[in-house]
Design a protein around this motif. Structure first.
Motif, PDB file in Angstrom:
ATOM      1  N   GLY A  21       0.706  -1.209   0.216  1.00  0.00           N
ATOM      2  CA  GLY A  21      -0.163  -0.012  -0.043  1.00  0.00           C
ATOM      3  C   GLY A  21       0.852   1.366  -0.170  1.00  0.00           C
ATOM      4  N   GLY A  22       1.954   1.220   0.715  1.00  0.00           N
ATOM      5  CA  GLY A  22       2.874   2.366   0.664  1.00  0.00           C
ATOM      6  C   GLY A  22       3.490   2.399  -0.445  1.00  0.00           C
ATOM      7  N   ALA A  23       3.784   1.529  -1.043  1.00  0.00           N
ATOM      8  CA  ALA A  23       4.553   1.599  -2.367  1.00  0.00           C
ATOM      9  C   ALA A  23       3.327   2.320  -3.465  1.00  0.00           C
ATOM     10  CB  ALA A  23       4.650   0.278  -3.240  1.00  0.00           C
ATOM     11  N   LEU A  24       2.308   1.968  -3.340  1.00  0.00           N
ATOM     12  CA  LEU A  24       1.295   2.524  -4.304  1.00  0.00           C
ATOM     13  C   LEU A  24       0.951   4.117  -4.014  1.00  0.00           C
ATOM     14  CD1 LEU A  24      -1.705  -0.112  -4.903  1.00  0.00           C
ATOM     15  CD2 LEU A  24       0.271   0.389  -6.345  1.00  0.00           C
ATOM     16  N   LEU A  25       0.736   4.295  -2.676  1.00  0.00           N
ATOM     17  CA  LEU A  25       0.798   5.783  -2.354  1.00  0.00           C
ATOM     18  C   LEU A  25       1.902   6.415  -2.653  1.00  0.00           C
ATOM     19  CD1 LEU A  25      -0.928   5.275   1.313  1.00  0.00           C
ATOM     20  CD2 LEU A  25      -1.961   6.324  -0.670  1.00  0.00           C
ATOM     21  N   GLY A  26       3.284   5.878  -2.507  1.00  0.00           N
ATOM     22  CA  GLY A  26       4.570   6.350  -2.841  1.00  0.00           C
ATOM     23  C   GLY A  26       4.547   6.841  -4.460  1.00  0.00           C
ATOM     24  N   ALA A  27       4.174   5.893  -5.244  1.00  0.00           N
ATOM     25  CA  ALA A  27       4.024   6.120  -6.609  1.00  0.00           C
ATOM     26  C   ALA A  27       2.927   7.287  -7.065  1.00  0.00           C
ATOM     27  CB  ALA A  27       3.627   4.976  -7.403  1.00  0.00           C
ATOM     28  N   LEU A  28       1.886   7.124  -6.188  1.00  0.00           N
ATOM     29  CA  LEU A  28       1.047   8.368  -6.529  1.00  0.00           C
ATOM     30  C   LEU A  28       1.746   9.632  -5.990  1.00  0.00           C
ATOM     31  CD1 LEU A  28      -1.981   8.672  -7.348  1.00  0.00           C
ATOM     32  CD2 LEU A  28      -2.548   8.539  -4.868  1.00  0.00           C
ATOM     33  N   ARG A  29       2.225   9.731  -4.750  1.00  0.00           N
ATOM     34  CA  ARG A  29       2.926  11.105  -4.726  1.00  0.00           C
ATOM     35  C   ARG A  29       3.730  11.372  -5.524  1.00  0.00           C
ATOM     36  NH1 ARG A  29       6.931  13.721  -3.179  1.00  0.00           N
ATOM     37  NH2 ARG A  29       6.795  15.479  -1.922  1.00  0.00           N
ATOM     38  N   THR A  30       4.649  10.609  -5.888  1.00  0.00           N
ATOM     39  CA  THR A  30       5.701  11.046  -6.893  1.00  0.00           C
ATOM     40  C   THR A  30       4.995  11.553  -8.245  1.00  0.00           C
ATOM     41  OG1 THR A  30       7.166   9.048  -6.183  1.00  0.00           O
ATOM     42  CG2 THR A  30       7.801  10.258  -8.321  1.00  0.00           C
ATOM     43  N   SER A  31       4.000  10.861  -8.624  1.00  0.00           N
ATOM     44  CA  SER A  31       3.313  11.129  -9.820  1.00  0.00           C
ATOM     45  C   SER A  31       2.573  12.662  -9.648  1.00  0.00           C
ATOM     46  CB  SER A  31       2.245  10.342 -10.327  1.00  0.00           C
ATOM     47  OG  SER A  31       1.091  10.057  -9.463  1.00  0.00           O
ATOM     48  N   LEU A  32       2.299  12.898  -8.399  1.00  0.00           N
ATOM     49  CA  LEU A  32       1.566  14.387  -8.422  1.00  0.00           C
ATOM     50  C   LEU A  32       2.350  15.474  -7.887  1.00  0.00           C
ATOM     51  CD1 LEU A  32      -1.883  12.961  -6.899  1.00  0.00           C
ATOM     52  CD2 LEU A  32      -1.489  13.878  -9.211  1.00  0.00           C
ATOM     53  N   GLN A  33       3.766  14.973  -7.035  1.00  0.00           N
ATOM     54  CA  GLN A  33       4.639  15.929  -6.714  1.00  0.00           C
ATOM     55  C   GLN A  33       5.957  15.695  -7.086  1.00  0.00           C
ATOM     56  OE1 GLN A  33       2.372  15.833  -2.591  1.00  0.00           O
ATOM     57  NE2 GLN A  33       3.974  17.323  -2.395  1.00  0.00           N
ATOM     58  N   PRO A  34       6.421  16.153  -8.395  1.00  0.00           N
ATOM     59  CA  PRO A  34       7.416  15.581  -8.968  1.00  0.00           C
ATOM     60  C   PRO A  34       8.840  16.403  -8.091  1.00  0.00           C
ATOM     61  CG  PRO A  34       5.906  16.507 -10.662  1.00  0.00           C
ATOM     62  CD  PRO A  34       5.288  16.662  -9.241  1.00  0.00           C
ATOM     63  N   ALA A  35       8.524  17.429  -7.498  1.00  0.00           N
ATOM     64  CA  ALA A  35       9.776  18.070  -6.936  1.00  0.00           C
ATOM     65  C   ALA A  35       9.762  17.442  -5.692  1.00  0.00           C
ATOM     66  CB  ALA A  35       9.484  19.542  -6.879  1.00  0.00           C
ATOM     67  N   PRO A  36      11.057  17.470  -4.926  1.00  0.00           N
ATOM     68  CA  PRO A  36      11.178  17.070  -3.486  1.00  0.00           C
ATOM     69  C   PRO A  36      10.739  18.002  -2.341  1.00  0.00           C
ATOM     70  CG  PRO A  36      13.288  17.052  -4.672  1.00  0.00           C
ATOM     71  CD  PRO A  36      12.366  17.610  -5.352  1.00  0.00           C
ATOM     72  N   GLY A  37      10.022  17.437  -1.564  1.00  0.00           N
ATOM     73  CA  GLY A  37       9.412  18.415  -0.192  1.00  0.00           C
ATOM     74  C   GLY A  37       8.849  17.484   0.423  1.00  0.00           C
ATOM     75  N   PRO A  38       8.146  18.451   1.127  1.00  0.00           N
ATOM     76  CA  PRO A  38       6.846  17.679   2.448  1.00  0.00           C
ATOM     77  C   PRO A  38       5.998  17.022   1.652  1.00  0.00           C
ATOM     78  CG  PRO A  38       6.259  20.098   2.071  1.00  0.00           C
ATOM     79  CD  PRO A  38       7.254  19.908   1.437  1.00  0.00           C
ATOM     80  N   VAL A  39       5.737  15.649   2.575  1.00  0.00           N
ATOM     81  CA  VAL A  39       4.867  14.609   1.971  1.00  0.00           C
ATOM     82  C   VAL A  39       3.472  15.242   1.449  1.00  0.00           C
ATOM     83  CG1 VAL A  39       3.781  12.577   2.589  1.00  0.00           C
ATOM     84  CG2 VAL A  39       5.813  13.001   3.583  1.00  0.00           C
TER      85      VAL A  39
END
Lengths: 269, 260
Positions: A21-39
């Protein structure tokens, strides 16, 4: 017992659910927030727009879908035929199951050595009449999956096509049922659930795998996974976001197909 | 005429079955020959010169190939060990669970098997960067666990469904403490299933490409190091492939031995 039962299961189910589940959320976060920063930063859905509007992505989706359909259907049909031939031959079954244990990457290496330009078949025949490795239609990829998945599905089919099914088929034959009728009314109900569930696993694997296309697939069209891999190799952060979006589309399709298939055999599980 | 048909049809099926076995096993024969062939120019069917250069790369210390074999072995062993510790109680509970609970747990465990390991690896990388786990053995083992743990639990569970609980209870009534019950009753009863689950779990980790590429691209792993050699140096690629094949052959030998 009930509480212990759930607790015992949770020891393994929770790590899988949390990590996956964390992996899917991580992929979703990366796809919606390309730049590094807060979660929970500002959402930027441009990667999704880029991917869904990209003709290369559509080509990859169609190519991957076609490869998945052809590889899965052919594997399932050939597995039923192979199971019919091997069901009373345990020694040949053991040899036939060898490719199940061979990693996919290794199967692709074998395809390159046997079927590639200048490969062993090419040398033996003088010239291979068709291109099978790095061909645009992806037949080399399909052949590698057949080598791997037909034995896998055959083993699953044989797990329920045992003496009990044979006895019922024999009784049906005594009552006058022909070969086609026995296959349809006796054997098929017994092997349907494992064959369908195995086919879902095969389809999901083919849809998301990329080591086989990397070795024997064409450079264009890419598969969804190789499209995503190419995107991660670009220097920009947008590349990671695009890769994540493409991989989430692939994951969504795989899980959707699995839900439909599971619904079909729910009563038999 | 009819007796001819009766004798030829089974013979045809026997030969067809043998052909299937040959098609499955014969492609592997080329690997040892290619691994030893220093020169093998087309259109010759046989190599011109032989050498052990492919294997020398593997044993030479400090090369990426040698490091990759060690890393893959280490990650697979750690992953399988963790999967066994977590999977053992889960497999026992799964075997004893009622149908509904068993179905829910099986579906939850099997979910990752339906999604590309590369997708899982890319998603995990998002969090592993923050936790300092990317490019580490621990990070790779955690990522591999997503795929290894379901196989270990689902394969191990049937081993507990054949009266193991009754046997253990009988040993407890006779006064055996938990450690002795585990060593003398439960472990021997599930040994064949346990061996199959651990071997398959090892194989799943050993052959992981997608998760290893996404989570530990800086760490040489056998599948990642093998791929570039396929086009560049087929002799080394074949030698690495043979090493890659060793656990599969061990699993096959164990299966054949068990069935005898």
């Amino acid at each position: 017992m009930n509480r212990d039962g759930w607790r015992g299961l949770a020891v393994a189910v929770m790590p899988v659910v949390v990590l996956f589940g964390g992996a899917l959320l991580g992929a979703l976060r990366t796809s919606l927030q390309p730049a590094p920063g807060p979660v929970f930063g500002a959402v930027d859905a441009s990667a999704w727009g880029d991917v869904l509007g990209d003709p290369a992505f559509r080509d990859a989706l169609v190519f991957t879908g076609r490869l998945t359909l052809v590889s899965t259907v052919l594997s399932a049909v050939l597995a039923v035929g192979a199971a019919a031939l091997l069901r009373r031959r345990p020694a040949v079954q053991a040899v036939f199951s060898l490719p199940v244990l061979v990693p996919h990457l290794l199967a692709a290496v074998l395809a390159a050595l046997w079927l590639g330009a200048g490969g062993l078949v090419d040398r033996a025949l003088g010239e291979l009449p068709v291109v099978l490795v790095r061909d645009r239609a992806g037949w080399g990829i399909v052949l590698v999956y057949l080598f791997k998945e037909v034995p896998f599905l055959t083993l699953l089919v044989l797990s329920t096509w045992g003496p009990a099914t044979e006895d019922r088929a024999e009784a049906a034959a005594t009552l006058g049922a022909g070969r086609a009728a026995r296959l349809r009314f006796v054997v098929w109900p017994a092997i349907r659930a494992p064959l369908l569930l195995g086919s879902v696993i095969v389809a999901a694997y083919v849809f998301g795998s990329f080591e086989v296309p990397l070795v024997v697939g064409p450079s264009h069209p890419p598969t969804l996974a190789t499209y995503a891999l190419d995107a991660t190799r670009t220097a920009s952060l947008v590349g990671q976001a695009r890769a994540s979006a493409a991989l989430l589309v692939a994951a969504g399709v795989s899980l959707g197909v699995a839900v439909v298939a599971l619904a079909g055999v729910r009563r038999e599980l | 005429m009819s007796s001819d048909l009766a004798t030829t049809a089974p013979a045809r099926r026997r030969w067809a079955a043998r052909l299937l076995g040959l098609l499955a096993a014969a492609p592997l024969v080329v690997l040892p020959v290619r691994a030893l062939a220093e020169t093998w120019r087309a259109p010759s069917l046989l190599p011109q010169t032989f050498s052990t250069r492919g294997f020398a790369v593997l044993v030479a210390s400090g090369t990426r190939a040698a490091e990759a074999v060690t890393n893959s072995l280490l990650v697979a062993l750690v992953t399988v060990l963790v999967a066994l510790v977590l999977g053992w109680p889960a497999a026992r509970s799964l075997a004893a669970a009622p149908r509904g609970r068993r179905l829910v747990a099986t579906v939850l465990l099997a979910l990752p098997l339906l999604v590309s390991p590369f997708a899982t690896g890319v998603g995990l990388t998002e969090w592993f960067i923050r936790l300092g786990l990317t490019d580490t053995i621990a990070g790779l083992a955690l990522a591999h666990l997503v795929y290894v743990l379901p196989y270990v639990v689902l394969l191990l569970a049937p081993g507990f469904s054949h009266g193991v609980d009754d046997l253990e209870e009988a040993a407890a009534v006779l006064g055996a403490p938990p450690a002795r019950r585990l060593a003398l009753v439960v472990a021997p009863a599930v040994a064949p299933t346990l061996a199959a689950a651990l071997l398959l779990g090892f194989l799943v980790s050993w052959s992981q490409y997608g998760t290893s590429l996404a989570v530990g691209a800086g760490i040489p792993m056998l599948p990642l190091v093998l791929l570039p050699f396929i086009g560049r140096d087929p002799q080394v690629a074949a030698a690495l492939s043979l090493v890659f094949l060793v656990p599969a052959l061990a699993a096959l030998a164990a299966t054949v031995r068990r069935e005898r």
